[in-house]
Design a protein around this motif. Structure first.
Motif, PDB file in Angstrom:
ATOM      1  N   THR A 116       1.104  -0.923   0.261  1.00  0.00           N
ATOM      2  CA  THR A 116       0.074  -0.410   0.224  1.00  0.00           C
ATOM      3  C   THR A 116       0.905   1.274   0.346  1.00  0.00           C
ATOM      4  N   SER A 117       2.093   0.986   0.604  1.00  0.00           N
ATOM      5  CA  SER A 117       3.098   2.517   0.566  1.00  0.00           C
ATOM      6  C   SER A 117       3.559   2.573  -0.625  1.00  0.00           C
ATOM      7  N   SER A 118       3.769   1.424  -1.012  1.00  0.00           N
ATOM      8  CA  SER A 118       4.872   1.977  -2.297  1.00  0.00           C
ATOM      9  C   SER A 118       3.707   1.980  -3.468  1.00  0.00           C
ATOM     10  N   ALA A 119       3.007   1.936  -3.186  1.00  0.00           N
ATOM     11  CA  ALA A 119       1.770   2.351  -4.380  1.00  0.00           C
ATOM     12  C   ALA A 119       0.863   4.239  -4.248  1.00  0.00           C
ATOM     13  N   LYS A 120       1.410   4.466  -2.407  1.00  0.00           N
ATOM     14  CA  LYS A 120       1.264   5.595  -2.108  1.00  0.00           C
ATOM     15  C   LYS A 120       1.839   6.978  -2.232  1.00  0.00           C
ATOM     16  N   LEU A 121       3.372   5.785  -2.342  1.00  0.00           N
ATOM     17  CA  LEU A 121       4.689   7.279  -2.377  1.00  0.00           C
ATOM     18  C   LEU A 121       4.729   6.998  -3.589  1.00  0.00           C
ATOM     19  N   ALA A 143      -0.568 -13.206  -4.302  1.00  0.00           N
ATOM     20  CA  ALA A 143      -1.251 -12.410  -4.440  1.00  0.00           C
ATOM     21  C   ALA A 143      -0.454 -11.006  -4.408  1.00  0.00           C
ATOM     22  N   ALA A 144       0.249 -11.378  -3.943  1.00  0.00           N
ATOM     23  CA  ALA A 144       0.909  -9.797  -3.900  1.00  0.00           C
ATOM     24  C   ALA A 144       1.174  -9.670  -5.292  1.00  0.00           C
ATOM     25  N   VAL A 145       1.669  -9.356  -6.272  1.00  0.00           N
ATOM     26  CA  VAL A 145       2.222  -9.024  -7.224  1.00  0.00           C
ATOM     27  C   VAL A 145       0.581  -8.604  -7.820  1.00  0.00           C
ATOM     28  N   GLU A 146      -0.568  -8.911  -7.584  1.00  0.00           N
ATOM     29  CA  GLU A 146      -1.595  -8.739  -8.658  1.00  0.00           C
ATOM     30  C   GLU A 146      -2.481  -7.922  -7.571  1.00  0.00           C
ATOM     31  N   GLN A 147      -2.157  -7.835  -6.381  1.00  0.00           N
ATOM     32  CA  GLN A 147      -2.660  -6.538  -5.437  1.00  0.00           C
ATOM     33  C   GLN A 147      -1.951  -5.029  -5.824  1.00  0.00           C
ATOM     34  N   LEU A 148      -0.241  -5.004  -6.101  1.00  0.00           N
ATOM     35  CA  LEU A 148       0.361  -3.916  -6.597  1.00  0.00           C
ATOM     36  C   LEU A 148      -0.291  -3.666  -7.721  1.00  0.00           C
ATOM     37  N   GLY A 152      -1.863   0.112  -9.202  1.00  0.00           N
ATOM     38  CA  GLY A 152      -1.113   0.288 -10.625  1.00  0.00           C
ATOM     39  C   GLY A 152      -2.610   1.191 -11.194  1.00  0.00           C
ATOM     40  N   VAL A 153      -3.377   0.842 -11.797  1.00  0.00           N
ATOM     41  CA  VAL A 153      -4.414   0.391 -12.636  1.00  0.00           C
ATOM     42  C   VAL A 153      -5.410   2.111 -11.841  1.00  0.00           C
ATOM     43  N   GLN A 154      -5.211   1.521 -10.665  1.00  0.00           N
ATOM     44  CA  GLN A 154      -5.943   2.628 -10.109  1.00  0.00           C
ATOM     45  C   GLN A 154      -5.270   3.608  -9.721  1.00  0.00           C
ATOM     46  N   ILE A 155      -4.264   4.770  -9.346  1.00  0.00           N
ATOM     47  CA  ILE A 155      -3.745   5.198  -9.270  1.00  0.00           C
ATOM     48  C   ILE A 155      -3.035   5.438 -10.347  1.00  0.00           C
ATOM     49  N   ASN A 156      -2.926   4.901 -11.695  1.00  0.00           N
ATOM     50  CA  ASN A 156      -3.218   4.838 -13.103  1.00  0.00           C
ATOM     51  C   ASN A 156      -0.989   5.431 -12.736  1.00  0.00           C
ATOM     52  N   ILE A 157      -0.293   4.159 -12.535  1.00  0.00           N
ATOM     53  CA  ILE A 157       0.958   4.092 -12.144  1.00  0.00           C
ATOM     54  C   ILE A 157       1.701   3.200 -13.323  1.00  0.00           C
ATOM     55  N   VAL A 188       9.868   2.698  -7.485  1.00  0.00           N
ATOM     56  CA  VAL A 188       9.653   2.486  -6.675  1.00  0.00           C
ATOM     57  C   VAL A 188       9.351   0.812  -5.991  1.00  0.00           C
ATOM     58  N   VAL A 189      10.317  -0.225  -5.213  1.00  0.00           N
ATOM     59  CA  VAL A 189      10.338  -1.661  -5.000  1.00  0.00           C
ATOM     60  C   VAL A 189       9.664  -1.986  -4.464  1.00  0.00           C
ATOM     61  N   ASP A 190       8.296  -2.874  -4.495  1.00  0.00           N
ATOM     62  CA  ASP A 190       7.799  -3.581  -3.523  1.00  0.00           C
ATOM     63  C   ASP A 190       8.616  -5.073  -2.972  1.00  0.00           C
ATOM     64  N   THR A 191       8.612  -5.210  -2.010  1.00  0.00           N
ATOM     65  CA  THR A 191       9.608  -6.389  -1.378  1.00  0.00           C
ATOM     66  C   THR A 191       8.365  -7.318  -0.579  1.00  0.00           C
TER      67      THR A 191
END
Ligand SMILES: Nc1nc2c(ncn2[C@@H]2O[C@H](COP(=O)(O)OP(=O)(O)OP(=O)(O)O)[C@@H](O)[C@H]2O)c(=O)[nH]1
Ligand SMILES: [Mg+2]
Length: 444
Positions: A116-121, A143-148, A152-157, A188-191
């Motif tokens: 969540t914070s990766s997307a926010k940042l 499900a992690a990849v799918e969640q991100l 991404g789609v939601q914030i258009n990134i 921004v890398v989600d781990t």
């Protein structure tokens, strides 16, 4: 949020505010209450001790005891200490020029809010004019990849992902080449998160760090976990190295302990806070504002600062004596008029006088009248301002002519001055701010 801490600190201020003089015992009592409030807020014991000792030291120095308004001065000291413990100023991410690619790694335990914070940042960076890319390097949770991707789609990134990948360092390298071809300047890398810190996780992160050579390594920690957030940060910093911390779930019922202890315990700044589940719920952490919120007294602090700029402490103490003896002169009156002018908001000054809150409104004060008073006073000689009793009819006429006013207006000013002088003596039991009193008494 922090309601308890705020009310605890405010209880402490009751020992010192509104008093014309405070003793070392008053300070000790107040600090004791603050200590309890901090411990209840789950602040690290070592941090509390340091805070308490340095506050007592500074407050018991001549500074507070001899201050014009010791209570306000004490509040200011507590405020400044809080700000220092929270890390001083705000600290945004430090990135390379937009023409090169910068990398931010997000680390943390399971469920702390990394994805969540990766997307926010990333969204925050996009709003700041950068072109971010999110990279899905959590290859463990199915499900992690799918969640991100969804975020991404939601914030258009754009989100870089590889199906079935096993090695996060390889994914990162491929993402970097993709980024260079696609005008991306911030990655921004989600781990992967683990239940607890273990060797496997640390090894993987260490390899990823080597591959990514990141500009920022941000630990994402859940603020609800209180002090353990600090312990986790400390371990991550020792094993991998951090540049800062993101505290999530700041919107929930956190007691604030983690935020207050982090800098002292880990030496790493709290950079951002997550304040909700939506991508926009993400803020740069401002120590000043946070301290103000804890104290619930931001206005007092800025007012003390302003007052210190304009009024010399010793002069003010002398004036205080004169007020009590009703020997204030027109010269003092003029000096206060000038101080009021420099203060900015008269209303905040009026609200500072205990018992006067809401009773006098800035609107009731005729600023043009202040100006006129200043002109009249400036047309008097120093001798006249030192002893107004020598101002007879002929002097009055001369002052009126010199200031472009009338004899009646000069007489009115002197009358108002006499009245205010005796009123000030009565008010001085409540307020130590002569300028504020003068302003209040000049209200219609
Ligand atoms: N209220 C609130 N919820 C948050 C905040 N940050 C994250 N969450 C929620 O916390 C839960 C976990 O967040 P994630 O971003 O999936 O956490 P994670 O660290 O990526 O979790 P793993 O990938 O499983 O390790 C989600 O339900 C988020 O919506 C926040 O600042 N406030
Ligand atoms: Mg995640």
């Amino acid at each position: 949020m922090f309601d308890k801490l705020t009310s605890g600190v405010q209880d402490a201020f009751k020992f010192v505010t509104g008093k014309s003089q405070i003793t070392e015992k008053n300070i000790a009592d107040a600090v004791d209450v603050i200590k309890t409030a901090l411990l209840e807020a789950d602040v690290n014991l070592r941090v509390v001790r340091r805070f308490v000792n340095s506050t007592i030291e500074e407050a018991q120095g001549a500074k507070v005891l001899r201050a014009v308004d010791p209570g306000q001065q004490f509040v200011k000291i507590v405020h400044d200490k809080l700000v220092a413990f929270l890390g001083g100023g705000d600290q945004d991410v430090v990135l390379k020029n937009p023409d090169t690619v910068s990398v931010i790694l997000m680390l943390g335990l399971q469920g702390s809010g990394k994805t969540t914070s990766s997307a926010k940042l990333a969204l925050r960076l996009k709003k700041a004019g950068r072109t971010p890319l999110l990279v899905a390097c959590d290859l463990v949770r199915p499900a992690a990849v799918e969640q991100l991707s969804v975020l991404g789609v939601q914030i258009n990134i754009p989100v870089y992902k590889e199906d079935g990948a096993k090695d996060s360092s390889v994914v990162f390298k491929n993402a970097l080449s993709w980024a260079k071809k696609n005008m991306i300047n911030t990655i921004v890398v989600d781990t992967t998160g683990r239940m607890q810190i273990d060797e496997v996780m640390m090894d993987e992160l260490a390899r990823l760090k080597k591959a990514a050579n990141p500009d920022e390594l941000l630990l994402v920690a859940d603020s609800m976990t209180g002090q353990s957030a600090c312990d986790i940060a400390k371990t991550f910093d020792e094993k991998i190295g951090l540049t800062g911390v993101v505290l999530t779930k700041f919107d929930s019922d956190t007691r604030g302990g983690a935020a207050l202890s982090l800098k002292t315990v880990t030496g790493k700044p709290l950079k951002f806070v997550g304040t909700g589940e939506k991508p926009e719920d993400f803020e740069l952490f401002h120590p000043e504002r946070f301290a103000g919120r804890i104290l619930g007294m931001g206005d007092v602090v800025s007012l003390v600062e302003k007052a210190q700029e304009v009024i010399d402490q010793k002069e003010a103490a002398e004036l205080q004596k004169k007020i009590e003896k009703e020997t204030v002169t027109l010269e003092d009156w003029l000096a206060q008029l000038r101080a009021i002018k420099k203060m900015g908001s008269i209303q905040s000054m009026l609200d500072m006088i205990p018992g006067m809150q809401g009773q006098v409104n800035e609107k009731d004060i005729d600023k043009a009248d202040f100006k006129k008073q200043e002109v009249i006073l400036s047309s008097m000689t120093k001798k006249e301002r030192a002893n107004y009793l020598i101002i007879g009819p002929s002097r009055r006429a001369r002052i009126a002519r010199g200031s472009g006013t009338s004899v009646a207006e000069v007489a009115r000013l002197i009358k108002q001055f006499e009245k205010t002088r005796s009123m000030m003596k009565k008010m001085s039991k409540f307020s130590k701010n002569p300028a504020a009193m003068q302003a209040a008494l000049c209200a219609r």
